[in-house]
Design a protein around this motif. Structure first.
Motif, PDB file in Angstrom:
ATOM      1  N   ARG A  29      33.062  69.601 116.516  1.00 22.87           N
ATOM      2  CA  ARG A  29      32.259  70.434 117.417  1.00 22.87           C
ATOM      3  C   ARG A  29      31.932  69.619 118.663  1.00 22.87           C
ATOM      4  NH1 ARG A  29      28.058  69.947 119.517  1.00 22.87           N
ATOM      5  NH2 ARG A  29      27.712  68.104 118.242  1.00 22.87           N
ATOM      6  N   ARG A  30      31.982  70.237 119.804  1.00 24.26           N
ATOM      7  CA  ARG A  30      31.669  69.542 121.053  1.00 24.26           C
ATOM      8  C   ARG A  30      30.786  70.403 121.925  1.00 24.26           C
ATOM      9  NH1 ARG A  30      33.501  65.459 119.143  1.00 24.26           N
ATOM     10  NH2 ARG A  30      31.255  65.196 119.138  1.00 24.26           N
ATOM     11  N   ASP A  31      30.032  69.743 122.778  1.00 22.07           N
ATOM     12  CA  ASP A  31      29.316  70.447 123.839  1.00 22.07           C
ATOM     13  C   ASP A  31      30.300  70.634 124.994  1.00 22.07           C
ATOM     14  OD1 ASP A  31      26.698  71.416 124.913  1.00 22.07           O
ATOM     15  OD2 ASP A  31      27.179  69.942 126.459  1.00 22.07           O
ATOM     16  N   ARG A  33      31.471  71.874 128.772  1.00 20.54           N
ATOM     17  CA  ARG A  33      30.956  72.147 130.133  1.00 20.54           C
ATOM     18  C   ARG A  33      32.030  72.713 131.043  1.00 20.54           C
ATOM     19  NH1 ARG A  33      29.373  67.091 127.574  1.00 20.54           N
ATOM     20  NH2 ARG A  33      27.119  67.109 127.455  1.00 20.54           N
ATOM     21  N   LEU A 107      27.187  69.190 133.938  1.00 23.01           N
ATOM     22  CA  LEU A 107      26.236  69.429 132.850  1.00 23.01           C
ATOM     23  C   LEU A 107      26.051  70.902 132.525  1.00 23.01           C
ATOM     24  CD1 LEU A 107      23.627  66.681 133.824  1.00 23.01           C
ATOM     25  CD2 LEU A 107      25.371  66.587 132.037  1.00 23.01           C
ATOM     26  N   TRP A 164      25.365  73.852 125.602  1.00 21.32           N
ATOM     27  CA  TRP A 164      23.904  74.082 125.641  1.00 21.32           C
ATOM     28  C   TRP A 164      23.389  73.547 126.966  1.00 21.32           C
ATOM     29  CZ3 TRP A 164      20.428  73.420 120.750  1.00 21.32           C
ATOM     30  CH2 TRP A 164      19.085  73.666 121.072  1.00 21.32           C
ATOM     31  N   VAL A 165      22.743  74.388 127.742  1.00 18.79           N
ATOM     32  CA  VAL A 165      22.158  73.950 129.011  1.00 18.79           C
ATOM     33  C   VAL A 165      20.641  74.061 128.902  1.00 18.79           C
ATOM     34  CG1 VAL A 165      22.189  74.178 131.521  1.00 18.79           C
ATOM     35  CG2 VAL A 165      24.171  74.908 130.186  1.00 18.79           C
ATOM     36  N   SER A 166      19.972  72.936 129.192  1.00 16.10           N
ATOM     37  CA  SER A 166      18.507  72.923 129.070  1.00 16.10           C
ATOM     38  C   SER A 166      17.836  72.476 130.362  1.00 16.10           C
ATOM     39  CB  SER A 166      18.097  71.996 127.922  1.00 16.10           C
ATOM     40  OG  SER A 166      18.679  70.719 128.102  1.00 16.10           O
ATOM     41  N   ILE A 167      18.631  72.303 131.407  1.00  9.78           N
ATOM     42  CA  ILE A 167      18.068  71.784 132.654  1.00  9.78           C
ATOM     43  C   ILE A 167      17.630  72.981 133.508  1.00  9.78           C
ATOM     44  CG2 ILE A 167      18.548  70.307 134.662  1.00  9.78           C
ATOM     45  CD1 ILE A 167      20.831  69.082 132.759  1.00  9.78           C
ATOM     46  N   PRO A 201      31.965  62.886 122.184  1.00  5.33           N
ATOM     47  CA  PRO A 201      31.048  63.502 123.163  1.00  5.33           C
ATOM     48  C   PRO A 201      31.432  63.120 124.596  1.00  5.33           C
ATOM     49  CG  PRO A 201      29.808  62.660 121.306  1.00  5.33           C
ATOM     50  CD  PRO A 201      31.247  62.238 121.093  1.00  5.33           C
ATOM     51  N   LEU A 203      29.655  62.768 127.117  1.00  4.59           N
ATOM     52  CA  LEU A 203      28.755  61.763 127.704  1.00  4.59           C
ATOM     53  C   LEU A 203      29.164  60.353 127.284  1.00  4.59           C
ATOM     54  CD1 LEU A 203      25.148  63.317 127.576  1.00  4.59           C
ATOM     55  CD2 LEU A 203      26.862  63.408 129.395  1.00  4.59           C
TER      56      LEU A 203
HETATM   57  C1  LIG Z   1      18.645  70.448 122.761  1.00  5.31           C
HETATM   58  C2  LIG Z   1      19.903  70.137 123.516  1.00  5.31           C
HETATM   59  C3  LIG Z   1      19.934  70.273 124.905  1.00  5.31           C
HETATM   60  C4  LIG Z   1      21.096  69.969 125.612  1.00  5.31           C
HETATM   61  C5  LIG Z   1      22.235  69.505 124.907  1.00  5.31           C
HETATM   62  C6  LIG Z   1      22.205  69.398 123.509  1.00  5.31           C
HETATM   63  C7  LIG Z   1      21.068  69.703 122.822  1.00  5.31           C
HETATM   64  C8  LIG Z   1      21.065  69.591 121.317  1.00  5.31           C
HETATM   65  N1  LIG Z   1      23.367  69.189 125.627  1.00  5.31           N
HETATM   66  C9  LIG Z   1      24.562  68.684 124.923  1.00  5.31           C
HETATM   67  C10 LIG Z   1      24.500  67.195 124.643  1.00  5.31           C
HETATM   68  O1  LIG Z   1      24.667  66.461 125.828  1.00  5.31           O
HETATM   69  C11 LIG Z   1      25.589  66.852 123.633  1.00  5.31           C
HETATM   70  O2  LIG Z   1      25.321  67.533 122.440  1.00  5.31           O
HETATM   71  C12 LIG Z   1      25.674  65.371 123.345  1.00  5.31           C
HETATM   72  O3  LIG Z   1      26.057  64.677 124.502  1.00  5.31           O
HETATM   73  C13 LIG Z   1      26.660  65.071 122.217  1.00  5.31           C
HETATM   74  O4  LIG Z   1      27.918  65.636 122.508  1.00  5.31           O
HETATM   75  P1  LIG Z   1      28.624  66.663 121.550  1.00  5.31           P
HETATM   76  O5  LIG Z   1      27.700  67.830 121.385  1.00  5.31           O
HETATM   77  O6  LIG Z   1      28.834  65.989 120.234  1.00  5.31           O
HETATM   78  O7  LIG Z   1      29.905  67.030 122.218  1.00  5.31           O
HETATM   79  C14 LIG Z   1      23.422  69.385 126.995  1.00  5.31           C
HETATM   80  N2  LIG Z   1      24.560  69.127 127.693  1.00  5.31           N
HETATM   81  C15 LIG Z   1      24.617  69.350 129.025  1.00  5.31           C
HETATM   82  O8  LIG Z   1      25.660  69.085 129.628  1.00  5.31           O
HETATM   83  N3  LIG Z   1      23.545  69.887 129.687  1.00  5.31           N
HETATM   84  C16 LIG Z   1      22.394  70.155 129.068  1.00  5.31           C
HETATM   85  O9  LIG Z   1      21.455  70.635 129.714  1.00  5.31           O
HETATM   86  C17 LIG Z   1      22.296  69.893 127.674  1.00  5.31           C
HETATM   87  N4  LIG Z   1      21.154  70.137 126.986  1.00  5.31           N
END
Ligand SMILES: Cc1cc2c(cc1C)N(C[C@H](O)[C@H](O)[C@H](O)COP(=O)(O)O)c1[nH]c(=O)[nH]c(=O)c1N2
Length: 233
Positions: A29-31, A33, A107, A164-167, A201, A203
Motif C-alpha cells: 500500500r502506498r500514499d 500523489r 503532497l 491522504w491530504v491533511s494540509i 514510501p 517521502l
Molecule cells: C494522518 C495522515 C495524514 C497524511 C498522510 C498520512 C496520514 C496517515 N500522508 C501520507 C504519508 O506521507 C505517508 O503515509 C507516509 O509518508 C508513508 O508512506 P506510504 O503511505 O507508506 O506510502 C500525507 N501525504 C501527503 O503527501 N500529504 C498529506 O497531507 C498527508 N497527510
C-alpha cells in the motif's frame, strides 16, 4: 434477533495464499500523489471500498463516519486552492534547506485524481455517552481512521491509489463542502486508478525521512524497556 449461539461461527485460519494476500496489500500500500490515471472509478468499485471502510472497528460500534464523494472538478479545484493556501503556511514553518526540500515535494493529487473522498467524524452519532469513549473522547476520531485504513487496503487490492491530504485549514474544507460545525473533518482522500506505485514510501525515496527500525519502537513491560531488562517496579 438470532439467538447468540447461532450468531457464532468457527474462526478458521486463512489459507497460506489468503494470508500472503493480506500481507501483500499491507506491505505494498502506498500514499499516492502523482500517479493517478484520469479514468473514473466505477460506482460498484467505490461501493466496495466504502463497504470495506464501513466494516472497520469503531468505539461502542459508533460508526461515526460519513463519506462525501466529490467528483466535481470545480469543487476539487476549490479544495486544491485551500490546500495551496495551507501548504504555503506549512512550508514557511521549515527553515533553510529543509524548506527548499519541502517545497520540492508533491503532497497532493486533488485535481488529478478523479474522485475526492472527504471522510468525517460525527461525535454525536450515538448520543453523548458512548461505550468505550467515556474517558477519551478522541476514540471516535480513531475509529474513523480505522475506516480509512480499511478503505486504503481494499483500494490497494483493487489497483486504486489513495492519497491522504491533511494540509488544510479545517474551516476551509467545511465551508467548501457545507459540513456542519459539530462534524470533524478527518481526511481528504484522493482516489483513482494507478498503473505503478513506489516500492517504498515516496517521502523515503525523496530523502525526507526513512523508516525507523521496528526494534527501536518495541519495549517490553514498560516504557523504554529493552528485552531482557528487569521490568519496572
Ligand atoms: C494522518 C495522515 C495524514 C497524511 C498522510 C498520512 C496520514 C496517515 N500522508 C501520507 C504519508 O506521507 C505517508 O503515509 C507516509 O509518508 C508513508 O508512506 P506510504 O503511505 O507508506 O506510502 C500525507 N501525504 C501527503 O503527501 N500529504 C498529506 O497531507 C498527508 N497527510
Amino acid at each position: 434477533m438470532r439467538p447468540i449461539d447461532d450468531a457464532v461461527c468457527p474462526a478458521s485460519s486463512f489459507s497460506a495464499a489468503e494470508r500472503e494476500a493480506v500481507y501483500h496489500a499491507i506491505m505494498t500500500r502506498r500514499d499516492v500523489r502523482s500517479q493517478f490515471l484520469p479514468d473514473p472509478l466505477p460506482d460498484d468499485l467505490v461501493t466496495r471500498l466504502l463497504t470495506a471502510a464501513h466494516h472497520a472497528p469503531s468505539v461502542g460500534f459508533m460508526q461515526p463516519w460519513n463519506f462525501i464523494l466529490v467528483k466535481s472538478a470545480e469543487v476539487r479545484a476549490r479544495v486544491r486552492d485551500a490546500f495551496l493556501r495551507a501548504n504555503e503556511e506549512a512550508a514557511r514553518m521549515f527553515d533553510g534547506e529543509r524548506q527548499e526540500k519541502y517545497r520540492s515535494l508533491k503532497l497532493e493529487g486533488i485535481v488529478q485524481a478523479p474522485l475526492g473522498i472527504c471522510v468525517t467524524c460525527d461525535p454525536t452519532r450515538s448520543g453523548s455517552v458512548v461505550l468505550g469513549r467515556t474517558h477519551n473522547p478522541r476514540m471516535d476520531s480513531y475509529s474513523t481512521v480505522c475506516a480509512i485504513q480499511n478503505l486504503w487496503l481494499a483500494a490497494r487490492a483493487e489497483g486504486v491509489g489513495i492519497g491522504w491530504v491533511s494540509i488544510f485549514r479545517e474551516g476551509d474544507l467545511k465551508e467548501i463542502l457545507g459540513i456542519p460545525d459539530h462534524i470533524e473533518v478527518v481526511a481528504w482522500l484522493c482516489a483513482g486508478f494507478v498503473d505503478r506505485l513506489y516500492e517504498e514510501p515516496e517521502l523515503a525515496v525523496k530523502g525526507w525521512r526513512q523508516r525507523v527500525a521496528l526494534e527501536e519502537l518495541v519495549y517490553h513491560d514498560g516504557w523504554g524497556q529493552v528485552e531482557g531488562e528487569a521490568a519496572p517496579v
